[in-house]
Design a protein around this motif. Structure first.
Motif, short mmCIF file in Angstrom:
data_model
loop_
_atom_site.label_atom_id
_atom_site.label_comp_id
_atom_site.label_asym_id
_atom_site.label_seq_id
_atom_site.Cartn_x
_atom_site.Cartn_y
_atom_site.Cartn_z
N GLU A 2 0.84 -1.20 0.00
CA GLU A 2 0.00 0.00 0.00
C GLU A 2 0.88 1.24 0.00
N THR A 3 0.41 2.26 -0.72
CA THR A 3 1.18 3.50 -0.76
C THR A 3 0.28 4.65 -1.17
N GLU A 4 0.73 5.86 -0.88
CA GLU A 4 0.08 7.07 -1.38
C GLU A 4 1.06 7.81 -2.25
N CYS A 5 0.56 8.36 -3.36
CA CYS A 5 1.45 9.10 -4.25
C CYS A 5 0.66 10.17 -4.99
N GLN A 6 1.40 11.10 -5.58
CA GLN A 6 0.77 12.17 -6.33
C GLN A 6 1.03 11.98 -7.82
N THR A 24 5.03 9.12 -11.17
CA THR A 24 4.98 9.62 -9.80
C THR A 24 6.35 9.44 -9.14
N LYS A 25 6.43 9.84 -7.89
CA LYS A 25 7.65 9.62 -7.11
C LYS A 25 7.34 8.65 -5.98
N MET A 26 8.15 7.60 -5.85
CA MET A 26 8.05 6.66 -4.74
C MET A 26 9.44 6.48 -4.15
N ASP A 27 9.57 6.81 -2.87
CA ASP A 27 10.87 6.71 -2.21
C ASP A 27 11.95 7.46 -2.97
N GLY A 28 11.58 8.62 -3.48
CA GLY A 28 12.54 9.47 -4.17
C GLY A 28 12.84 9.06 -5.59
#
Length: 690
Positions: A2-6, A24-28
């Motif tokens: 699960e994650t939230e992103c823009q 999007t960006k996930m963990d940079g």
């Protein structure tokens, strides 16, 4: 996971299906995400559940099994409502709603939507529209996630939602076999889903669905019905149950009129209705019309001297309301149709020309100089699958001439006849020696067999046609005579079976275009089976389709529509070129002989690559150059009418690739696959002949 992103950048989006790929960006790290969520926008914050996978086009991608928008600020609320997903809310009203309720807006719309009437400009009627639209938006997202969790790909999931809407989950939980009613969802997949949900082998819903499926398969193979014992055997094999269990399922289905029987024959209700109605319509239309005088200078007008058989065809049209003209290539069918048109027009009668396919209609128009339509367009097809004419609304023409009638199946003939008014002259033109229609029935053959309608068979090859080895060989094949091997416009290229696809590739790409002075796309490959078509299409696609990749296809690729799509106005067997693709909108355009039709990315499964097609699918079309593949492994399909149909598709050059013994096998095999049809019997009864 699960994650939230823009959503930072949308790489692909289909507005109809909601399928989206965004950056999007996930963990940079920059990542791609694929999800199904309607009207996602740049800047939206999403809550995702899913896992990473590899996608051919985008590489490493997070595939979201569920995606919901997280609305945390008044600005996010405004962005959501002003995006157009809710009918009745434009930018100005979205601003007033977001200012009034802020981050509580989504909760208000989910649970207390009546409070929207606190906002200026929203009254009872506006509230009703907004409520319905909001529910549909919410239901679509939840339902698509639900369907994909059952193992259904996005295109199928969207098609199912379009059919059942917000009732999808309830309907499928009650009876998952409803999925079999949606085009593209195979019965085996439905059965697998049902079993995973605990449906037992002898469950009544499973048995009923299996019976209907067996009859649908029979219709797809050309049969109008199955004998009771044949139906039991088919369902027993399909479901793996005892035939006695099937019998116990069929009887109540007949009682409840899910099925209908005529003696020991079992029909799906529309098929029995069509069979009976075609007979009754033809009886209704067979009254004797006012005779038309044939001009004395008809030979001079046509530029030829009509022989006795040809003149009889014109006389039959002039003196009968229903007549049939049949004959092979080079026998002058088109000339006779032109003669009929001349007689009708000089008598002041209005005439319509029609054919089953767009290509056949276009060819008919070119050869006669008279406007021609497909039968669907003549009847004014509707997006819901019905027709504007028929059922009391009659066509106004004094005469209708229908070409390529061997292709017209039982249900289409019923639709056509129901729209023809009494007194109209109906001329059915075709070649009864070709393969029968792809759909159920054997209409032209049955009508000729009854001998109830004046029928003219043209069997003389005229002088100019005799110079064509294609025409000569077509007639030799039809009469069971050995073909003349090679010469002029007929080539034979011997080839080992395992090298067929490579040999065809060399012919289409290198040898034939300069010789015949044609583009490779004007060369049509014909095969007895889909299996060989797939192999050849894969090879030709890799070399001939050089444009941007669009799903399974490329811009510039030759494609075929494989399902009737009344909304688009394209039908099974229509061929075109995938001419455009807009990456921003995800929309592709297919050019069907000058008519451009748009496809969303999830609608591309309605198309197949069409460099090679089956002989059956080629009916009604002619091509400058045809390559026919015949091999011993296709022995079960090698019949005389298949070879005859293939030969008559070529206009300028025909090339047979394969083993000559397979050609001989076709010529010697005059066994036609029998179709279960009772049309001839019903016609005899209607006309009081039995």
């Amino acid at each position: 996971m699960e994650t939230e992103c823009q959503v930072r950048f949308i790489r692909f989006s289909n507005q109809e299906s909601g399928f989206t790929v965004f950056e999007t960006k996930m963990d940079g790290q920059t990542e791609y995400v694929s999800c199904t969520i309607p009207n996602v926008r740049v800047g939206a914050i999403l809550h995702l559940e899913g896992d990473f996978e590899y996608r051919e086009r985008f590489g490493r991608t997070f595939r979201a099994r569920s995606a919901t928008e997280v609305v945390k600020t008044s600005e996010a609320v405004y962005n959501l409502l002003s995006s157009g997903i809710v009918k009745g809310i434009g930018p100005a009203l979205a601003k007033r709603i977001s200012d009034r309720f802020g981050s509580d807006t989504v909760d208000i719309m989910d649970n207390h939507i009546e409070r929207l009437m606190e906002v200026p400009g929203i009254g009872p009627s506006a509230l009703s529209r907004i409520r319905d639209s909001w529910r549909l938006h919410k239901d679509a997202g939840e339902t698509l996630v639900f369907l994909q969790s059952m193992g259904l790909e996005a295109p199928l999931a969207m098609r199912i939602f379009k059919k059942y809407g917000r009732s999808t989950k309830r309907i499928l939980e009650e009876n998952p076999y409803c999925l079999a009613d949606v085009w593209g969802v195979g019965f085996q997949l439905v059965d697998t889903i049902a079993k995973a949900r605990g449906v037992e082998d002898d469950n009544p819903r499973r048995l009923e669905a299996g019976v209907v499926q067996a009859l649908r398969v029979a219709c797809a193979e050309g049969h109008c019905f199955l004998p009771f014992d044949g139906l039991k055997a088919s369902v027993s094999k399909l479901l793996g149950v005892d035939p006695k269990v099937v019998r116990e399922a069929v009887i109540p289905m007949i009682r409840s009129k899910v099925l209908v029987n005529d003696g020991m024959d079992v029909y799906l209700p529309p098929m029995l209705t069509a069979e009976k109605e075609v007979a009754l319509h033809l009886k209704r239309l067979s009254s004797k019309p006012v005779p038309i005088e044939i001009p004395s200078d008809l030979d001079e007008v046509l530029g030829i001297r009509l022989d006795g058989t040809q003149r009889r065809a014109v006389e039959n049209m002039a003196s009968s309301c229903v007549s049939i003209l049949t004959g092979g290539p080079g026998t002058g069918k088109t000339t006779i149709v032109r003669g009929m048109l001349k007689v009708l027009e000089e008598s002041g009668l209005s005439v319509a020309l029609a054919a089953p396919t767009g290509r056949a209609a276009k060819r008919m128009a070119e050869l006669t100089g008279h406007w021609a339509k497909t039968i669907h367009r003549l009847l004014r097809y509707k997006p819901d699958g019905g027709f504007g004419f028929g059922g009391g609304e009659m066509l106004g023409y004094d005469a209708i001439i229908v070409d390529e009638c061997s292709m017209v199946d039982l249900k289409l003939m019923d639709s056509l006849l129901s729209a023809v008014k009494e007194g109209t002259r109906l001329v059915l033109v075709g070649d009864s020696d070709q393969l029968p229609s792809v759909g159920a029935g054997n209409v032209l053959h049955d009508l000729i067999e009854t001998k109830l309608f004046p029928t003219t068979t043209l069997d003389t090859i005229h002088r100019q046609a005799k110079e064509s080895r294609i025409v000569v060989n077509a007639h030799r094949a039809n009469h069971g005579q050995d073909l003349l091997k090679g010469g002029g416009d007929f080539w034979y290229v011997p080839c080992k079976e395992e090298l067929t696809a490579e040999t065809v590739k060399d012919l289409v790409e290198r040898r034939l275009p300069p010789y015949a002075k044609v583009d490779p796309l004007d060369i049509q490959v014909l095969c007895p089976t889909r299996r060989l078509c797939s192999d050849i299409n894969a090879l030709l696609q890799s070399d001939l389709a050089k444009g941007e990749k669009v799903g399974r296809f490329h811009v510039g690729e030759k494609v075929m529509q494989v399902v009737n799509d009344y909304e688009k106005g394209v039908f099974n067997g229509d061929m075109g070129i995938l001419s455009e693709y807009d990456r921003a909108t995800g929309m592709a355009v297919v050019d069907f002989d000058g008519e451009e039709v748009e496809y969303g990315c999830l609608e591309l499964d309605e198309l197949e690559s069409a460099y090679a097609v089956t002989v059956h699918k080629s009916q009604g079309s002619e091509y400058p150059v045809v390559v026919v593949c015949l091999n011993p492994s296709d022995r079960g399909m090698l019949q005389r009418n298949l070879l005859y149909t293939a030969l008559t598709r070529a206009k300028r050059l025909l090339v047979v690739v394969g083993d000559w013994s397979s050609v001989q096998a076709c010529v010697s095999n005059d066994r036609r696959a029998l179709r279960n049809s009772r049309l001839a019997k019903r016609l005899s009864i209607a006309f009081g002949k039995s």
